[in-house]
Write a protein that holds these residues in place. Structure first.
Motif, PDB file in Angstrom:
ATOM      1  N   ASP A   1       0.849  -1.189   0.000  1.00 60.05           N
ATOM      2  CA  ASP A   1       0.000   0.000   0.000  1.00 60.05           C
ATOM      3  C   ASP A   1       0.890   1.247   0.000  1.00 60.05           C
ATOM      4  N   GLU A   2       0.718   2.090  -0.998  1.00 55.81           N
ATOM      5  CA  GLU A   2       1.537   3.301  -1.116  1.00 55.81           C
ATOM      6  C   GLU A   2       1.317   4.269   0.043  1.00 55.81           C
ATOM      7  N   ASN A   3       0.179   4.149   0.721  1.00 59.19           N
ATOM      8  CA  ASN A   3      -0.117   5.043   1.844  1.00 59.19           C
ATOM      9  C   ASN A   3       0.399   4.509   3.181  1.00 59.19           C
ATOM     10  N   LEU A   4       1.046   3.353   3.146  1.00 56.21           N
ATOM     11  CA  LEU A   4       1.537   2.735   4.370  1.00 56.21           C
ATOM     12  C   LEU A   4       2.989   3.157   4.594  1.00 56.21           C
ATOM     13  N   ALA A   5       3.220   3.980   5.601  1.00 57.54           N
ATOM     14  CA  ALA A   5       4.562   4.492   5.881  1.00 57.54           C
ATOM     15  C   ALA A   5       5.437   3.398   6.483  1.00 57.54           C
ATOM     16  N   PRO A   6       6.763   3.519   6.375  1.00 58.22           N
ATOM     17  CA  PRO A   6       7.660   2.538   7.001  1.00 58.22           C
ATOM     18  C   PRO A   6       7.347   2.378   8.484  1.00 58.22           C
ATOM     19  N   GLY A   7       7.269   1.123   8.924  1.00 60.47           N
ATOM     20  CA  GLY A   7       6.963   0.840  10.318  1.00 60.47           C
ATOM     21  C   GLY A   7       5.482   0.714  10.607  1.00 60.47           C
TER      22      GLY A   7
END
Length: 240
Positions: free
Chosen positions: A215-221
């Motif tokens: 998911d492109e909206n899922l930030a690292p972590g």
């Protein structure tokens, strides 16, 4: 991760700590339900996600869980580690019970990692014959040339293990950036393949597993649960 399928009579004997003969009586008397339906077949195969009750008492009620995680660099793909933060620790403690990792990423590799408590789903994705594709974005220390793509497509022989890698697809995106698609996961495979060209991998990021993209909206972590469609989407290219 082994599947937890078992015969109903064996499960009941163990769960209730009673002899098999007593289990038979319980089944014949109509006191056992599986997923809300009366169960009398001793040979009925059940798994960890069937809701099982006996004489009105719930013995098992567990739902399958599926998560995608955007693993950052520096987090290990493990359930426990003394030196580094684990990918499980990115989730709230209440969600971690029973989860295992579907494939792994190296400490210095970022990107899509899947977690589940469904062993049959993870086995379907990870068994060698499934040929599930995995897509990576690779940043290199030196410029790419036209020699790379044919070499990756032909496979490479590694004498140490006496293996030849399966054909891999390489697409040059920029002078130092490539997209690589593999259908296997040998030890440090991408780094070693680029090592044939004496070109060090500076950064490695997995963007897709099977038909499921990060998911492109899922930030690292960060993490989120998969939708029902995404659970099936991950299996889309098995065997292709």
């Amino acid at each position: 991760m082994e599947s937890k399928r078992a015969r109903l009579d064996r499960y009941l004997a163990k769960a209730l700590q009673i002899p098999r003969k007593q289990v038979r009586l319980l089944l014949m008397s109509g006191k056992v339900e599986v997923d809300g339906l009366l169960a009398k077949d001793m040979d009925l195969l059940i798994d960890e996600f069937n809701t099982i009750s006996c004489d009105g008492r719930v013995l098992q009620a567990c739902s399958p869980k599926y998560f995608m995680v955007h693993k950052p660099v520096g987090v290990v793909s493990a359930t426990k580690d003394d030196e580094h933060k684990t990918v499980l620790e990115l989730l709230p403690e209440a969600e971690r019970s029973g989860l295992h990792i579907v494939g792994r990423l190296d400490l210095n590799t970022s990107g899509l990692l899947l977690l589940t408590n469904d062993s049959r789903w993870s086995e379907a994705l990870m068994q060698p014959g499934a040929h599930v594709s995995k897509e990576y974005l690779v940043t290199l220390g030196n410029p790419l040339t036209e020699e790379y793509a044919p070499a990756f497509a032909a496979g490479m022989y590694f004498s140490f293990e006496d293996i030849t890698t399966a054909p891999a697809r390489l697409e040059v995106l920029d002078s130092h950036i490539a997209r690589v698609v593999l259908t296997e996961g040998k030890y440090h495979q991408i780094k070693r393949m680029f090592g044939r060209f004496r070109n060090p991998v500076v950064a490695l990021h997995r963007s897709r597993v099977g038909g499921l993209s990060l998911d492109e909206n899922l930030a690292p972590g960060h993490w989120r649960a998969l939708t029902r469609d995404e659970v099936q989407q991950a299996l889309r290219d098995i065997g292709s």
